[in-house]
Design a protein around this motif. Structure first.
Motif, PDB file in Angstrom:
ATOM      1  N   MET A 148       0.816  -1.185   0.000  1.00 11.18           N
ATOM      2  CA  MET A 148       0.000   0.000   0.000  1.00 11.18           C
ATOM      3  C   MET A 148       0.865   1.256   0.000  1.00 11.18           C
ATOM      4  SD  MET A 148      -2.966   1.410  -0.041  1.00 11.18           S
ATOM      5  CE  MET A 148      -4.282   0.335   0.424  1.00 11.18           C
ATOM      6  N   ALA A 149       1.964   1.230   0.700  1.00  5.48           N
ATOM      7  CA  ALA A 149       2.820   2.411   0.783  1.00  5.48           C
ATOM      8  C   ALA A 149       3.299   2.848  -0.600  1.00  5.48           C
ATOM      9  CB  ALA A 149       4.011   2.135   1.701  1.00  5.48           C
ATOM     10  N   SER A 150       3.628   1.892  -1.447  1.00  2.61           N
ATOM     11  CA  SER A 150       4.124   2.248  -2.778  1.00  2.61           C
ATOM     12  C   SER A 150       3.053   2.926  -3.625  1.00  2.61           C
ATOM     13  CB  SER A 150       4.664   1.017  -3.500  1.00  2.61           C
ATOM     14  OG  SER A 150       3.626   0.075  -3.709  1.00  2.61           O
ATOM     15  N   VAL A 151       1.792   2.635  -3.356  1.00  2.00           N
ATOM     16  CA  VAL A 151       0.687   3.260  -4.091  1.00  2.00           C
ATOM     17  C   VAL A 151       0.687   4.767  -3.872  1.00  2.00           C
ATOM     18  CG1 VAL A 151      -1.836   3.426  -4.219  1.00  2.00           C
ATOM     19  CG2 VAL A 151      -0.745   1.192  -4.026  1.00  2.00           C
ATOM     20  N   VAL A 152       1.060   5.200  -2.686  1.00  2.00           N
ATOM     21  CA  VAL A 152       1.065   6.629  -2.368  1.00  2.00           C
ATOM     22  C   VAL A 152       2.466   7.231  -2.374  1.00  2.00           C
ATOM     23  CG1 VAL A 152      -1.095   6.539  -1.090  1.00  2.00           C
ATOM     24  CG2 VAL A 152       1.049   6.170   0.114  1.00  2.00           C
ATOM     25  N   GLY A 153       3.430   6.480  -2.889  1.00  2.00           N
ATOM     26  CA  GLY A 153       4.781   7.009  -3.036  1.00  2.00           C
ATOM     27  C   GLY A 153       5.553   7.151  -1.738  1.00  2.00           C
ATOM     28  N   ARG A 154       5.273   6.314  -0.779  1.00  2.00           N
ATOM     29  CA  ARG A 154       5.973   6.337   0.514  1.00  2.00           C
ATOM     30  C   ARG A 154       6.565   4.965   0.787  1.00  2.00           C
ATOM     31  NH1 ARG A 154       6.220  11.504   2.891  1.00  2.00           N
ATOM     32  NH2 ARG A 154       4.529  12.670   1.948  1.00  2.00           N
ATOM     33  N   SER A 155       7.490   4.915   1.729  1.00  2.33           N
ATOM     34  CA  SER A 155       8.099   3.623   2.069  1.00  2.33           C
ATOM     35  C   SER A 155       7.199   2.853   3.027  1.00  2.33           C
ATOM     36  CB  SER A 155       9.466   3.841   2.720  1.00  2.33           C
ATOM     37  OG  SER A 155       9.316   4.387   4.025  1.00  2.33           O
ATOM     38  N   ALA A 185      -4.609  14.894   2.773  1.00  6.05           N
ATOM     39  CA  ALA A 185      -5.522  15.202   1.670  1.00  6.05           C
ATOM     40  C   ALA A 185      -5.000  14.624   0.366  1.00  6.05           C
ATOM     41  CB  ALA A 185      -5.726  16.711   1.554  1.00  6.05           C
ATOM     42  N   GLU A 186      -3.712  14.715   0.145  1.00  2.00           N
ATOM     43  CA  GLU A 186      -3.116  14.150  -1.067  1.00  2.00           C
ATOM     44  C   GLU A 186      -3.202  12.616  -1.054  1.00  2.00           C
ATOM     45  OE1 GLU A 186      -1.190  13.973  -4.787  1.00  2.00           O
ATOM     46  OE2 GLU A 186      -2.333  15.517  -3.754  1.00  2.00           O
ATOM     47  N   LEU A 187      -2.966  12.013   0.099  1.00  8.37           N
ATOM     48  CA  LEU A 187      -3.086  10.557   0.212  1.00  8.37           C
ATOM     49  C   LEU A 187      -4.519  10.109  -0.069  1.00  8.37           C
ATOM     50  CD1 LEU A 187      -0.950   9.845   3.420  1.00  8.37           C
ATOM     51  CD2 LEU A 187      -0.328   9.380   1.048  1.00  8.37           C
ATOM     52  N   ALA A 188      -5.487  10.831   0.481  1.00  6.70           N
ATOM     53  CA  ALA A 188      -6.893  10.497   0.242  1.00  6.70           C
ATOM     54  C   ALA A 188      -7.213  10.589  -1.245  1.00  6.70           C
ATOM     55  CB  ALA A 188      -7.793  11.424   1.052  1.00  6.70           C
ATOM     56  N   ARG A 189      -6.695  11.616  -1.899  1.00  6.65           N
ATOM     57  CA  ARG A 189      -6.930  11.769  -3.332  1.00  6.65           C
ATOM     58  C   ARG A 189      -6.339  10.601  -4.104  1.00  6.65           C
ATOM     59  NH1 ARG A 189      -4.589  12.936  -7.748  1.00  6.65           N
ATOM     60  NH2 ARG A 189      -2.562  13.369  -6.854  1.00  6.65           N
ATOM     61  N   MET A 190      -5.114  10.224  -3.768  1.00  5.22           N
ATOM     62  CA  MET A 190      -4.444   9.124  -4.458  1.00  5.22           C
ATOM     63  C   MET A 190      -5.154   7.789  -4.222  1.00  5.22           C
ATOM     64  SD  MET A 190      -0.543  10.244  -3.691  1.00  5.22           S
ATOM     65  CE  MET A 190       0.334   9.260  -4.876  1.00  5.22           C
ATOM     66  N   LEU A 191      -5.679   7.605  -3.022  1.00  4.40           N
ATOM     67  CA  LEU A 191      -6.369   6.360  -2.673  1.00  4.40           C
ATOM     68  C   LEU A 191      -7.844   6.376  -3.076  1.00  4.40           C
ATOM     69  CD1 LEU A 191      -4.840   5.819   0.869  1.00  4.40           C
ATOM     70  CD2 LEU A 191      -4.308   4.525  -1.217  1.00  4.40           C
ATOM     71  N   ARG A 192      -8.311   7.546  -3.502  1.00  2.00           N
ATOM     72  CA  ARG A 192      -9.710   7.722  -3.904  1.00  2.00           C
ATOM     73  C   ARG A 192     -10.674   7.370  -2.773  1.00  2.00           C
ATOM     74  NH1 ARG A 192      -9.198   5.341 -10.028  1.00  2.00           N
ATOM     75  NH2 ARG A 192      -7.854   7.008 -10.759  1.00  2.00           N
ATOM     76  N   VAL A 193     -10.358   7.924  -1.601  1.00  6.90           N
ATOM     77  CA  VAL A 193     -11.227   7.770  -0.435  1.00  6.90           C
ATOM     78  C   VAL A 193     -11.489   9.155   0.148  1.00  6.90           C
ATOM     79  CG1 VAL A 193     -10.361   5.462   0.122  1.00  6.90           C
ATOM     80  CG2 VAL A 193      -9.323   7.451   1.206  1.00  6.90           C
ATOM     81  N   PRO A 194     -12.582   9.318   0.876  1.00  2.00           N
ATOM     82  CA  PRO A 194     -12.830  10.606   1.532  1.00  2.00           C
ATOM     83  C   PRO A 194     -11.760  10.889   2.585  1.00  2.00           C
ATOM     84  CG  PRO A 194     -14.825   9.265   1.519  1.00  2.00           C
ATOM     85  CD  PRO A 194     -13.698   8.388   1.057  1.00  2.00           C
ATOM     86  N   LEU A 195     -11.391  12.146   2.719  1.00  3.71           N
ATOM     87  CA  LEU A 195     -10.393  12.537   3.713  1.00  3.71           C
ATOM     88  C   LEU A 195     -10.823  12.093   5.109  1.00  3.71           C
ATOM     89  CD1 LEU A 195      -7.803  13.967   4.545  1.00  3.71           C
ATOM     90  CD2 LEU A 195      -9.078  16.125   4.511  1.00  3.71           C
ATOM     91  N   GLY A 196     -12.116  12.159   5.396  1.00  2.00           N
ATOM     92  CA  GLY A 196     -12.631  11.727   6.696  1.00  2.00           C
ATOM     93  C   GLY A 196     -12.276  10.290   7.033  1.00  2.00           C
ATOM     94  N   ASP A 197     -12.158   9.435   6.018  1.00  3.81           N
ATOM     95  CA  ASP A 197     -11.767   8.042   6.267  1.00  3.81           C
ATOM     96  C   ASP A 197     -10.366   7.969   6.858  1.00  3.81           C
ATOM     97  OD1 ASP A 197     -14.185   7.280   5.235  1.00  3.81           O
ATOM     98  OD2 ASP A 197     -13.368   6.212   3.503  1.00  3.81           O
TER      99      ASP A 197
END
Length: 54
Positions: free
Chosen positions: A1-8, A29-41
């Motif tokens: 999962m980390a690689s999906v958002v460009g983190r280790s 907010a950027e992670l939520a956008r990349m994961l396509r989930v609401p920021l509240g999640d």
């Protein structure tokens, strides 16, 4: 999962286990956008769902 958002994996594990401070809101907010989930999640906010069976 980390690689999906460009983190280790270590970065993500540190956040999940509390060994690392949570990221700033703009990073979340950027992670939520990349994961396509609401920021509240990512913030752990529950979402109220209305019962439509009235």
């Amino acid at each position: 999962m980390a690689s999906v958002v460009g983190r280790s994996a270590d970065w993500l594990a540190g956040i999940e286990t509390g060994r690392r401070n949570p990221p700033r809101i703009d990073v979340l907010a950027e992670l939520a956008r990349m994961l396509r989930v609401p920021l509240g999640d990512l913030l752990g906010q529950s979402q109220l769902v209305e019962d439509e069976r009235q």
